[in-house]
Enzyme design. Structure first.
Site, short mmCIF file in Angstrom:
data_model
loop_
_atom_site.label_atom_id
_atom_site.label_comp_id
_atom_site.label_asym_id
_atom_site.label_seq_id
_atom_site.Cartn_x
_atom_site.Cartn_y
_atom_site.Cartn_z
N ASP A 197 -19.37 95.81 -31.39
CA ASP A 197 -19.75 95.68 -30.00
C ASP A 197 -20.66 96.83 -29.74
OD1 ASP A 197 -19.82 95.87 -27.48
OD2 ASP A 197 -17.94 95.49 -27.11
N LYS A 251 -26.46 95.02 -21.82
CA LYS A 251 -26.90 96.22 -21.18
C LYS A 251 -28.59 96.42 -21.38
CE LYS A 251 -22.42 98.27 -20.59
NZ LYS A 251 -22.27 98.34 -19.17
N PHE A 308 -13.19 98.91 -24.89
CA PHE A 308 -13.60 97.82 -23.67
C PHE A 308 -14.55 96.61 -24.29
CE2 PHE A 308 -16.12 96.39 -19.90
CZ PHE A 308 -14.85 96.19 -19.34
C1 LIG Z 1 -18.64 98.15 -24.97
C2 LIG Z 1 -18.63 97.06 -24.12
N1 LIG Z 1 -18.32 95.79 -24.27
C3 LIG Z 1 -18.30 94.81 -23.33
C4 LIG Z 1 -18.92 95.08 -22.09
C5 LIG Z 1 -18.89 94.06 -20.87
O1 LIG Z 1 -20.27 93.71 -20.75
P1 LIG Z 1 -20.50 93.09 -19.47
O2 LIG Z 1 -20.14 94.01 -18.22
O3 LIG Z 1 -22.00 92.69 -19.34
O4 LIG Z 1 -19.64 91.78 -19.39
C6 LIG Z 1 -19.02 96.44 -21.65
C7 LIG Z 1 -19.46 96.94 -20.43
O5 LIG Z 1 -19.36 98.06 -19.85
C8 LIG Z 1 -19.19 97.64 -22.67
O6 LIG Z 1 -19.31 98.69 -22.37
#
Ligand SMILES: Cc1ncc(COP(=O)(O)O)c(C=O)c1O
Length: 412
Positions: free
Chosen positions: A235, A264, A150
């Site tokens: 990520d 986050k 994700f």
């Molecule tokens: C690993 C990862 N990357 C990207 C995102 C996307 O972040 P945002 O919701 O702040 O756009 C998330 C959100 O859950 C995530 O867990």
């Protein structure tokens, strides 16, 4: 403290929901939080073991963060990136030091990396994808990411997300993305061709189910990227900022990625994202290549500065590791829990069939909310636990006792 009465706000009773329904219709209205505890608009108390999806890692209304925001708001909230400000560059220096510090004490590389601020995780990944394209040049624009990953909901990060069912309603998606199995370096290698310029992975797949790869996965990927001259993008949006028991998830593997994205936990609830890159890669961005009105603004950066300072003060990585072991051990004592995966305080408990009793992980999470504990069903058979790093042993025991009650009660 088990109840909360002041400031209770029943909220407007609306016949028509004024907010679009992409999140469904949440049944709980939260109005206040302190530490691990939150209260809804009827005064009911919950233990927040989800922290707004791994965000409020220092707990709700953490005084260090509240003071920093209050002070900065009274001084300067926003001026755009046409001017220098003080907090952003300080956070950039701190992040570079944390990213380039190896747990085994090895010296960081001689060259400092650079940081680009954004407002969210998806924006951080979007910027990282653009940076990789700019660095690699045309013809090496493809980003290879993992199935079940994700990476966000913008069109490009949605395509990087390895969940085809999420792509379908929004096709056609931007070109330049390819997926291979997670935790399988051979599968990644087989998916390479000269158009691939970067590999993007999560150290642990959070949304995909808290999928935890074998300990050599990231170092093998690092070797693959070095051999084939690919950028390795980590990520760390869910795993970073101390959540897994190290400042960043990749540090468990003793490697240094070329690009790291985070969001986050960085602002403890203030919206802020960031991209770190090795100097040589970072320098691919020239004036005008990327921008965002709010990114790096003093208010959000002041929150991040306070988060990093407070986390260092309490030694958040070690605290997350210790509390994670406590929570894991407590969950493993329950009859209904088959196994616990993850690291630090990003954990998933796999529930067995008799405990599920025909329910999904989401159903069990909903029953647990009734018992006053907030988690989510991260898969059909697993619950995700991401409490604040400041969670107490007593709160862990209280939450696990509630899980036990809900699992024993079955679907009745
Ligand atoms: C690993 C990862 N990357 C990207 C995102 C996307 O972040 P945002 O919701 O702040 O756009 C998330 C959100 O859950 C995530 O867990």
């Amino acid at each position: 403290m088990t109840t909360h009465k002041e400031g209770v706000n029943a909220g407007p009773a609306l016949a028509f929901c004024p907010v679009m329904s992409n999140y469904g219709a949440p049944s709980i209205t939260l109005v206040e939080g302190r530490g691990t505890e939150v209260w809804d608009n009827t005064g009911k108390r919950y233990l927040d073991f989800l922290t707004g999806l791994a965000v409020t890692s220092l707990g709700h209304s953490n005084p260090a963060v509240v003071d920093a925001i209050t002070e900065q708001a009274a001084k300067l909230i926003h001026v755009s990136n046409l001017y220098n400000t003080i907090p952003g560059p300080e956070v950039a220096i701190a992040l570079d030091q944390l990213i380039q510090t190896f747990p085994n004490g090895a010296a960081p590389t001689a060259q400092r990396g650079q940081v680009l601020f954004q407002n969210s995780g998806a924006e951080a990944n979007e910027a990282a994808i653009k940076l990789a394209r700019k660095y690699n040049g045309r013809g090496r624009h493809v980003v290879l990411s993992a199935l079940r990953s994700f990476h966000g909901r913008t069109l490009a990060t949605l395509h990087a997300t390895g969940q085809p069912e999420k792509h379908e309603p929004f096709q056609p998606l931007p070109e330049g993305f390819r997926h291979a199995a997670y935790d399988d370096v051979g599968a990644m290698e087989s998916a390479l061709d000269p158009s691939v310029g970067a590999i993007l992975v999560e150290p642990i797949q959070g949304e995909g189910g808290v999928n935890t790869p074998n300990p050599k996965y990231l170092s093998d990927l690092r070797d693959l990227c070095d051999d084939r001259e690919l950028l390795l993008i980590l990520d760390e949006i869910q795993t970073g900022i101390a959540r897994t028991g190290a400042w960043f998830g990749f540090q468990h593997a003793g490697i240094l990625p070329d690009i790291v994205t985070m969001a986050k936990g960085l602002g403890n609830g203030m919206p802020i994202g960031a991209v770190w890159a090795k100097r040589e890669v970072a320098e691919a961005f020239k004036p005008g290549d990327h921008g965002s009105t709010f990114a790096g603004q003093p208010l959000a950066a002041a929150a991040a500065r306070a988060v990093l300072k407070e986390m260092a003060r309490i030694d958040a990585p070690n605290l997350a590791a210790d509390r994670g072991i406590e929570l894991t051990n407590a969950l493993l004592t329950l009859d209904g829990v088959d196994s616990v995966r993850g690291a630090g305080l990003l954990l998933a408990a796999e529930l067995n069939e008799s405990a599920l009793d025909g329910r999904t992980g989401g159903d069990v999470a909903a029953a647990l909310a009734q018992e006053g504990v907030l988690v989510n069903g991260v898969t059909k058979t697993a619950l995700r636990f991401a409490p604040p790093i400041t969670v107490s042993t007593a709160e862990i025991n209280e939450a696990v006792a509630a899980v036990d009650r809900v699992l024993k009660a079955g679907a009745s």
